[in-house]
Design a protein around this motif. Structure first.
Motif, PDB file in Angstrom:
ATOM      1  N   LEU A  78       0.837  -1.206   0.000  1.00 62.16           N
ATOM      2  CA  LEU A  78       0.000   0.000   0.000  1.00 62.16           C
ATOM      3  C   LEU A  78       0.872   1.257   0.000  1.00 62.16           C
ATOM      4  CD1 LEU A  78      -3.068  -0.124   0.012  1.00 62.16           C
ATOM      5  CD2 LEU A  78      -3.039   0.362   2.439  1.00 62.16           C
ATOM      6  N   LEU A  79       1.920   1.199   0.805  1.00 60.35           N
ATOM      7  CA  LEU A  79       2.844   2.338   0.924  1.00 60.35           C
ATOM      8  C   LEU A  79       3.556   2.603  -0.409  1.00 60.35           C
ATOM      9  CD1 LEU A  79       3.221   3.815   3.635  1.00 60.35           C
ATOM     10  CD2 LEU A  79       5.481   2.741   3.788  1.00 60.35           C
ATOM     11  N   ALA A  80       3.980   1.490  -1.055  1.00 61.87           N
ATOM     12  CA  ALA A  80       4.678   1.629  -2.337  1.00 61.87           C
ATOM     13  C   ALA A  80       3.751   2.236  -3.393  1.00 61.87           C
ATOM     14  CB  ALA A  80       5.187   0.266  -2.789  1.00 61.87           C
ATOM     15  N   LEU A  81       2.454   1.930  -3.284  1.00 62.76           N
ATOM     16  CA  LEU A  81       1.500   2.394  -4.305  1.00 62.76           C
ATOM     17  C   LEU A  81       0.940   3.781  -4.007  1.00 62.76           C
ATOM     18  CD1 LEU A  81      -0.438  -0.966  -4.806  1.00 62.76           C
ATOM     19  CD2 LEU A  81       1.158   0.088  -6.423  1.00 62.76           C
ATOM     20  N   GLN A  82       1.089   4.219  -2.751  1.00 63.53           N
ATOM     21  CA  GLN A  82       0.424   5.441  -2.280  1.00 63.53           C
ATOM     22  C   GLN A  82       0.556   6.671  -3.183  1.00 63.53           C
ATOM     23  OE1 GLN A  82       1.275   6.508   1.894  1.00 63.53           O
ATOM     24  NE2 GLN A  82      -0.588   5.355   2.316  1.00 63.53           N
ATOM     25  N   PRO A  83       1.741   6.960  -3.722  1.00 58.06           N
ATOM     26  CA  PRO A  83       1.829   8.173  -4.545  1.00 58.06           C
ATOM     27  C   PRO A  83       0.993   8.104  -5.820  1.00 58.06           C
ATOM     28  CG  PRO A  83       4.012   7.327  -3.950  1.00 58.06           C
ATOM     29  CD  PRO A  83       3.027   6.277  -3.588  1.00 58.06           C
ATOM     30  N   THR A  84       0.745   6.910  -6.342  1.00 61.03           N
ATOM     31  CA  THR A  84       0.076   6.819  -7.634  1.00 61.03           C
ATOM     32  C   THR A  84      -1.371   6.352  -7.573  1.00 61.03           C
ATOM     33  OG1 THR A  84       1.282   4.745  -7.842  1.00 61.03           O
ATOM     34  CG2 THR A  84       2.024   6.549  -9.219  1.00 61.03           C
ATOM     35  N   VAL A  85      -1.729   5.610  -6.520  1.00 59.33           N
ATOM     36  CA  VAL A  85      -3.100   5.100  -6.491  1.00 59.33           C
ATOM     37  C   VAL A  85      -3.637   5.060  -5.068  1.00 59.33           C
ATOM     38  CG1 VAL A  85      -2.156   2.768  -6.774  1.00 59.33           C
ATOM     39  CG2 VAL A  85      -4.570   3.108  -7.084  1.00 59.33           C
ATOM     40  N   LEU A 144      -5.967   3.453  -2.474  1.00 60.59           N
ATOM     41  CA  LEU A 144      -6.559   2.131  -2.270  1.00 60.59           C
ATOM     42  C   LEU A 144      -6.781   1.867  -0.791  1.00 60.59           C
ATOM     43  CD1 LEU A 144      -4.086   0.149  -4.521  1.00 60.59           C
ATOM     44  CD2 LEU A 144      -6.541   0.283  -4.938  1.00 60.59           C
ATOM     45  N   SER A 145      -7.542   0.817  -0.483  1.00 56.43           N
ATOM     46  CA  SER A 145      -7.642   0.337   0.897  1.00 56.43           C
ATOM     47  C   SER A 145      -7.106  -1.076   0.977  1.00 56.43           C
ATOM     48  CB  SER A 145      -9.099   0.332   1.371  1.00 56.43           C
ATOM     49  OG  SER A 145      -9.502   1.627   1.697  1.00 56.43           O
ATOM     50  N   SER A 146      -6.639  -1.432   2.158  1.00 54.04           N
ATOM     51  CA  SER A 146      -6.123  -2.790   2.350  1.00 54.04           C
ATOM     52  C   SER A 146      -7.126  -3.620   3.133  1.00 54.04           C
ATOM     53  CB  SER A 146      -4.802  -2.742   3.101  1.00 54.04           C
ATOM     54  OG  SER A 146      -5.056  -2.514   4.463  1.00 54.04           O
ATOM     55  N   TYR A 173      -3.665  -9.588   5.762  1.00 51.09           N
ATOM     56  CA  TYR A 173      -2.816  -8.387   5.753  1.00 51.09           C
ATOM     57  C   TYR A 173      -2.334  -8.073   4.337  1.00 51.09           C
ATOM     58  CZ  TYR A 173      -2.341  -8.090  10.839  1.00 51.09           C
ATOM     59  OH  TYR A 173      -2.585  -7.931  12.170  1.00 51.09           O
ATOM     60  N   ALA A 174      -2.127  -9.135   3.544  1.00 48.41           N
ATOM     61  CA  ALA A 174      -1.564  -8.964   2.202  1.00 48.41           C
ATOM     62  C   ALA A 174      -2.655  -8.759   1.159  1.00 48.41           C
ATOM     63  CB  ALA A 174      -0.724 -10.186   1.854  1.00 48.41           C
ATOM     64  N   SER A 175      -3.784  -8.177   1.552  1.00 43.97           N
ATOM     65  CA  SER A 175      -4.863  -8.010   0.588  1.00 43.97           C
ATOM     66  C   SER A 175      -5.104  -6.539   0.272  1.00 43.97           C
ATOM     67  CB  SER A 175      -6.140  -8.656   1.118  1.00 43.97           C
ATOM     68  OG  SER A 175      -6.836  -7.735   1.906  1.00 43.97           O
ATOM     69  N   ILE A 176      -5.575  -6.324  -0.954  1.00 42.33           N
ATOM     70  CA  ILE A 176      -5.857  -4.972  -1.433  1.00 42.33           C
ATOM     71  C   ILE A 176      -7.257  -4.975  -2.042  1.00 42.33           C
ATOM     72  CG2 ILE A 176      -5.260  -3.212  -3.155  1.00 42.33           C
ATOM     73  CD1 ILE A 176      -2.989  -3.237  -1.373  1.00 42.33           C
ATOM     74  N   ARG A 177      -8.024  -3.927  -1.720  1.00 40.85           N
ATOM     75  CA  ARG A 177      -9.348  -3.774  -2.327  1.00 40.85           C
ATOM     76  C   ARG A 177      -9.259  -2.713  -3.416  1.00 40.85           C
ATOM     77  NH1 ARG A 177     -14.066  -1.315   1.316  1.00 40.85           N
ATOM     78  NH2 ARG A 177     -12.779   0.535   1.066  1.00 40.85           N
ATOM     79  N   PHE A 178      -9.549  -3.120  -4.640  1.00 43.92           N
ATOM     80  CA  PHE A 178      -9.615  -2.175  -5.751  1.00 43.92           C
ATOM     81  C   PHE A 178     -11.086  -1.796  -5.934  1.00 43.92           C
ATOM     82  CE2 PHE A 178      -6.007  -5.005  -6.429  1.00 43.92           C
ATOM     83  CZ  PHE A 178      -4.972  -4.130  -6.755  1.00 43.92           C
ATOM     84  N   GLY A 179     -11.411  -0.545  -5.717  1.00 46.12           N
ATOM     85  CA  GLY A 179     -12.805  -0.097  -5.844  1.00 46.12           C
ATOM     86  C   GLY A 179     -12.946   0.826  -7.034  1.00 46.12           C
ATOM     87  N   LEU A 180     -13.458   0.279  -8.150  1.00 45.25           N
ATOM     88  CA  LEU A 180     -13.591   1.044  -9.382  1.00 45.25           C
ATOM     89  C   LEU A 180     -14.932   1.770  -9.398  1.00 45.25           C
ATOM     90  CD1 LEU A 180     -11.806  -1.588  -9.869  1.00 45.25           C
ATOM     91  CD2 LEU A 180     -12.300  -1.275 -12.275  1.00 45.25           C
TER      92      LEU A 180
END
Ligand code: PLP
Length: 399
Positions: free
Chosen positions: A330-337, A339-341, A367-374
């Motif tokens: 999540l941290l690595a993706l934070q600047p570009t997208v 999201l919620s974990s 813990y290793a899950s990501i929710r993509f909400g389009l």
């Protein structure tokens, strides 16, 4: 439908001087549709009257707007206008439905049935009732997140007052079998409440065909404003007995006192109407974007889909990434997208999601899950950018 994202992402802002991240958190909240804002604006300024003032035109004008909004929202779920009770959102609607039926049906019993995967706005009122001596059965779900109807049937008793099962899950998007649950409850004369916060104007909802007694709604998950929602309360065949939880001026047929918030109500109705018109086409578009994202990520390997593969919201994709720390991802993706974990900060410590726990994900995978909400303003270009970013981040973290 030609919609563009309502905010100009490249405009300078004191908070985000750079390009803002791509928003993929539409199960948390959605941006206001510009058409909704436009419908609301006159009711903040010229048409500011109190809908309850019946001695002058300011009041009449506001009352007419509320009447039309009530009709539009009722029509979207096949209810009658007088069955819509405006609230501050789905949290309040759930509280009114659960505590209100508990209090009004004490003579019948003190047992309620719900799901382990419900939103905290259902589970917490239920826990509160437990402290008052109610018995709550929180049914488990199957590994795909769906309720087993046989387990529901086995849980129903003579003193069961209410069954509360959500329409669409906010984390894994699964759609529960409302019509089957409704039929089962009706046969036994048990009230059936559904939290439809994630479902309104996303999937077809019909309180008649589905035998629903109470339904919680909210505007801000469907491109409407925050702070407004409603509870549908069946008035006929059979009439639901409900005790108000907010007492005062007797608004909303005595079920929810407080001056009606006209601009929010108008925006809520506009959002629902817009959503219903484009529902089928939009579900198709979102479903194909979601599948495109999923397909692009699959070659990474070690990806687990959380929730039923087809019985789910078109705009939801919840994935667990094996061998990756979810927070680091999540941290690595934070600047570009955005999201919620699959974990939530509760009282300052991280806890894996109760929903992922209920479908059998052990803590590490939760813990290793990501929710993509389009959502409505998500584009194919954005999805492709996100897919590339996620692939790069997962490979880097696994290396
Ligand atoms: C967002 C949400 C709620 C809370 O709704 P508010 O209007 O923010 O109070 C309740 N239930 C579900 C399933 C939700 O997704």
């Amino acid at each position: 439908m030609t919609s563009s994202f309502p905010s100009n992402r490249s405009a300078p802002s004191p908070v985000y001087p750079m390009r803002r991240p791509i928003y993929l958190d539409c199960q948390s909240t959605t941006p206001l549709d510009p058409a909704v804002l436009e419908a609301m604006l006159p009711y903040f300024t010229e048409a500011f009257g109190n809908p309850a003032s019946n001695s002058h035109s300011y009041g009449w004008e506001a009352a007419a707007a509320v009447k039309l909004a009530r009709e539009q929202i009722a029509a979207a779920i096949h209810a009658r206008p007088e069955e819509i009770v405006f609230t501050s959102g789905a949290t309040e609607a759930n509280n009114l439905a659960i505590k209100g039926t508990a209090e009004a049906n004490l003579a019948k019993g003190r047992h309620m049935v719900t799901l382990a995967t419900e939103h905290s706005a259902v589970l917490d009122p239920m826990r509160y009732l437990q402290t008052l001596g109610f018995e709550i059965t929180a049914l488990p779900v199957e590994p795909d997140g769906l309720l087993d109807l046989g387990k529901l049937e086995a849980a129903l008793r003579d003193d069961t007052v209410l069954v509360s099962v959500m329409a669409a899950n906010n984390e894994i998007g699964v759609l529960q079998p409302l019509a089957e649950i409704g039929a089962m409850c009706r046969e036994r004369q048990i009230l059936f409440h559904t939290d439809a916060a994630q479902a309104i104007a996303k999937i077809p909802l019909d309180v008649q065909a589905m035998n629903i007694s109470l339904m919680s709604l909210t505007a801000h998950k469907v491109y409407g404003p925050k702070g407004i929602g409603a509870l549908y309360v069946r008035r006929k065949a059979p009439r639901v007995q409900l005790a108000p939880q907010l007492h005062g001026g007797g608004h909303e047929r005595g079920l929810r006192s407080g001056t009606l918030y006209t601009p929010q109500i108008v925006g809520f109705a506009k959002a629902v109407s817009l959503g219903v018109v484009q529902m089928a086409v939009e579900a198709e578009r979102l479903g194909s974007l979601r599948d495109r994202l999923h397909r692009t990520l699959l070659p990474l390997g070690g990806i687990i889909l959380n929730g039923h593969p087809s019985q789910r919201l078109a705009g939801n994709l919840n994935l667990s990434f094996e061998g990756v720390d979810g927070q680091a991802l999540l941290l690595a993706l934070q600047p570009t997208v955005a999201l919620s974990s699959g974990s939530a900060c509760t009282s300052a410590k991280m806890e894996p999601s109760h929903v992922l726990g209920a479908i059998g994900r052990e803590a590490a995978l939760a813990y290793a899950s990501i929710r993509f909400g389009l959502g409505r303003f998500t584009t194919e270009t954005e999805i492709d950018q996100v897919a590339e970013q996620v692939k790069a981040a997962v490979m880097a973290l696994r290396a």
